[in-house]
Design an enzyme around this catalytic site. Structure first.
Site, PDB file in Angstrom:
ATOM      1  N   GLY A 201       0.837  -1.207   0.000  1.00  0.00           N
ATOM      2  CA  GLY A 201       0.000   0.000   0.000  1.00  0.00           C
ATOM      3  C   GLY A 201       0.863   1.244   0.000  1.00  0.00           C
ATOM      4  O   GLY A 201       0.495   2.294   0.518  1.00  0.00           O
TER       5      GLY A 201
ATOM      6  N   LYS B 260     -10.859  -5.192  11.114  1.00  0.00           N
ATOM      7  CA  LYS B 260      -9.718  -4.716  11.912  1.00  0.00           C
ATOM      8  C   LYS B 260      -9.707  -5.410  13.281  1.00  0.00           C
ATOM      9  O   LYS B 260      -8.654  -5.752  13.809  1.00  0.00           O
ATOM     10  CB  LYS B 260      -9.774  -3.192  12.083  1.00  0.00           C
ATOM     11  CG  LYS B 260      -9.491  -2.415  10.805  1.00  0.00           C
ATOM     12  CD  LYS B 260      -8.075  -2.686  10.262  1.00  0.00           C
ATOM     13  CE  LYS B 260      -7.741  -1.803   9.089  1.00  0.00           C
ATOM     14  NZ  LYS B 260      -6.413  -2.083   8.519  1.00  0.00           N
TER      15      LYS B 260
ATOM     16  N   LEU C 200       1.632   3.403  -2.136  1.00  0.00           N
ATOM     17  CA  LEU C 200       1.197   4.606  -2.875  1.00  0.00           C
ATOM     18  C   LEU C 200      -0.051   5.218  -2.238  1.00  0.00           C
ATOM     19  O   LEU C 200      -0.676   6.109  -2.787  1.00  0.00           O
ATOM     20  CB  LEU C 200       0.931   4.265  -4.344  1.00  0.00           C
ATOM     21  CG  LEU C 200       2.140   3.704  -5.115  1.00  0.00           C
ATOM     22  CD1 LEU C 200       1.775   3.458  -6.576  1.00  0.00           C
ATOM     23  CD2 LEU C 200       3.335   4.650  -5.029  1.00  0.00           C
ATOM     24  N   GLY C 201      -0.420   4.728  -1.072  1.00  0.00           N
ATOM     25  CA  GLY C 201      -1.628   5.219  -0.387  1.00  0.00           C
ATOM     26  C   GLY C 201      -1.323   6.405   0.507  1.00  0.00           C
ATOM     27  O   GLY C 201      -0.205   6.916   0.543  1.00  0.00           O
ATOM     28  N   GLN C 202      -2.360   6.829   1.260  1.00  0.00           N
ATOM     29  CA  GLN C 202      -2.235   8.047   2.080  1.00  0.00           C
ATOM     30  C   GLN C 202      -1.132   7.899   3.128  1.00  0.00           C
ATOM     31  O   GLN C 202      -0.297   8.797   3.272  1.00  0.00           O
ATOM     32  CB  GLN C 202      -3.571   8.330   2.793  1.00  0.00           C
ATOM     33  CG  GLN C 202      -3.544   9.651   3.559  1.00  0.00           C
ATOM     34  CD  GLN C 202      -4.701   9.828   4.523  1.00  0.00           C
ATOM     35  OE1 GLN C 202      -5.467   8.905   4.815  1.00  0.00           O
ATOM     36  NE2 GLN C 202      -4.822  11.032   5.062  1.00  0.00           N
TER      37      GLN C 202
ATOM     38  N   TYR D  69     -15.433  -2.752   7.942  1.00  0.00           N
ATOM     39  CA  TYR D  69     -14.041  -2.355   8.164  1.00  0.00           C
ATOM     40  C   TYR D  69     -13.643  -2.596   9.616  1.00  0.00           C
ATOM     41  O   TYR D  69     -12.608  -3.215   9.895  1.00  0.00           O
ATOM     42  CB  TYR D  69     -13.928  -0.872   7.824  1.00  0.00           C
ATOM     43  CG  TYR D  69     -12.614  -0.209   8.046  1.00  0.00           C
ATOM     44  CD1 TYR D  69     -12.472   0.761   9.039  1.00  0.00           C
ATOM     45  CD2 TYR D  69     -11.528  -0.492   7.240  1.00  0.00           C
ATOM     46  CE1 TYR D  69     -11.263   1.415   9.223  1.00  0.00           C
ATOM     47  CE2 TYR D  69     -10.314   0.162   7.422  1.00  0.00           C
ATOM     48  CZ  TYR D  69     -10.202   1.122   8.407  1.00  0.00           C
ATOM     49  OH  TYR D  69      -9.002   1.772   8.593  1.00  0.00           O
TER      50      TYR D  69
HETATM   51  C1  VAH Z   1     -11.501   5.623   7.658  1.00  0.00           C
HETATM   52  N1  VAH Z   1      -9.522   7.020   7.720  1.00  0.00           N
HETATM   53  O1  VAH Z   1     -12.147   6.643   7.718  1.00  0.00           O
HETATM   54  C2  VAH Z   1     -10.031   5.701   8.056  1.00  0.00           C
HETATM   55  C3  VAH Z   1      -9.850   5.472   9.528  1.00  0.00           C
HETATM   56  C4  VAH Z   1     -10.676   5.995  11.832  1.00  0.00           C
HETATM   57  C5  VAH Z   1     -10.854   6.238  10.371  1.00  0.00           C
HETATM   58  O2  VAH Z   1      -9.867   4.126   9.822  1.00  0.00           O
HETATM   59  O3  VAH Z   1     -11.972   4.593   7.290  1.00  0.00           O
END
Ligand code: VAH
Length: 315
Positions: A6, A144, A8-10, A140
């Site tokens: 990753g 995680k 090239l990501g933020q 997400y």
């Molecule tokens: C998102 N920037 O918004 C990420 C992060 C806590 C937010 O995990 O999904």
């Protein structure tokens, strides 16, 4: 050598460049799904690599004699809600593969980002502690939380040195964020400069934990350089930094751009933001590996606008 996925990501672009500064370009292998972008990364090597291709990843680890991996490739919260099954695959399988490679002795150390998205229902909104119950309600956040438990499993069972931070929303100007719920706090700066106004998809009084990228990168490097025996958390460290609402951020921007205006049209990401804490207790990281911050909301706003004005003028 060090491998970043990753890259090239933020987070990846900035972490890669800092690792190059510290270790030298010849010791850093950047990787990403996209084609090489010379001006985005200063790494000595670039591998166009789909991290879910476990055979290819294993080959890259062997070819470059990689010992440390910063595994950042992932789908963020907004995108994950739209592609749940792919998000689960991408956010978990490569992490397990890296843990397996470490268990086999092919890797010495792994960094993997978790998120404050692991927090959900049934806990206080403010000053959320390291060991509260995790009740994520987003794809997400679920991915995680599962990843954190796998990190702890591989540490407990096989002594794998995998380290992790629950990042808050990260704010930076070098590379746009991609598909996150906190990205309003990145977009707002671009539009303040280019349009003088911004329509926020998060409501005005929704506070979320946030952090300037400089502080997030410093914290990551501090954790990775800490003596292994000092670490008491083997899921993922809370990291809080700042906490502010779109209204408060807009007020800070108005100090630099008086004519700036903001209005609000919430979208599906408001429900995600409502499920997350407003602020985080990161005292364990401060104790275990001397976590600290340099940027408050005012210093961040000034630095963002200064650098974005230059970046956007070059466009
Ligand atoms: C998102 N920037 O918004 C990420 C992060 C806590 C937010 O995990 O999904």
């Amino acid at each position: 050598k060090i491998l970043i996925t990753g890259a090239l990501g933020q987070i990846g672009t900035e972490l890669t460049n800092r690792l190059v500064e510290i270790h030298g370009a010849e010791n850093v292998v950047a990787s990403g799904l996209d084609r090489w972008d010379k001006n985005l990364t200063s790494a000595g090597f670039y591998e166009r690599m789909d991290v879910t291709n476990t055979q290819l990843v294993r080959q890259v680890i062997k070819d470059y004699e990689i010992t440390t991996v910063y595994h950042l490739a992932s789908l963020l919260s907004g995108t994950s809600e739209k592609q749940p099954l792919f998000a689960w695959k991408l956010n978990l399988e490569p992490l397990l593969n890296f843990c397996e490679l470490a268990k086999e002795g092919l890797l010495k150390k792994i960094f993997w980002p978790s998120s404050i998205a692991v927090f959900g229902k049934g806990i206080p909104k403010e000053n959320v502690g390291q060991d509260v119950v995790l009740n994520p309600t987003t794809v997400y956040g679920i991915s995680k939380m599962a990843g954190e438990k796998w990190c702890e499993y591989y540490f407990d069972k096989y002594g794998v040195d995998v380290r992790s931070i629950r990042y808050p929303g990260l704010i930076s100007w070098k590379t746009p964020a991609g598909g996150g719920t906190t990205d309003y706090a990145v977009e707002i700066f671009y539009e303040a400069i280019e349009e003088g106004k911004y329509t926020s998809f998060i409501s005005e009084n929704t506070a979320m934990p946030m952090l300037y990228m400089e502080d997030a990168i410093n914290a990551t490097l501090k954790l990775m350089e800490a003596p292994k025996e000092n670490l008491t958390v083997h899921t993922s460290y809370n990291l809080g930094g700042l906490s502010f609402t779109p209204k408060q951020l807009a007020e800070e921007i108005k100090k630099e751009i008086p004519e700036f205006t903001i209005d609000y049209t919430t979208d599906f990401r408001q429900a995600i933001a409502d499920s997350w804490p407003a602020s985080i207790d990161d005292s364990v990281g401060k104790k275990d590996w001397n976590l600290s911050y340099d940027y408050d909301i005012s210093a961040m706003t000034k630095d963002m606008l200064k650098n974005l004005r230059v970046k956007l003028a070059d466009k």
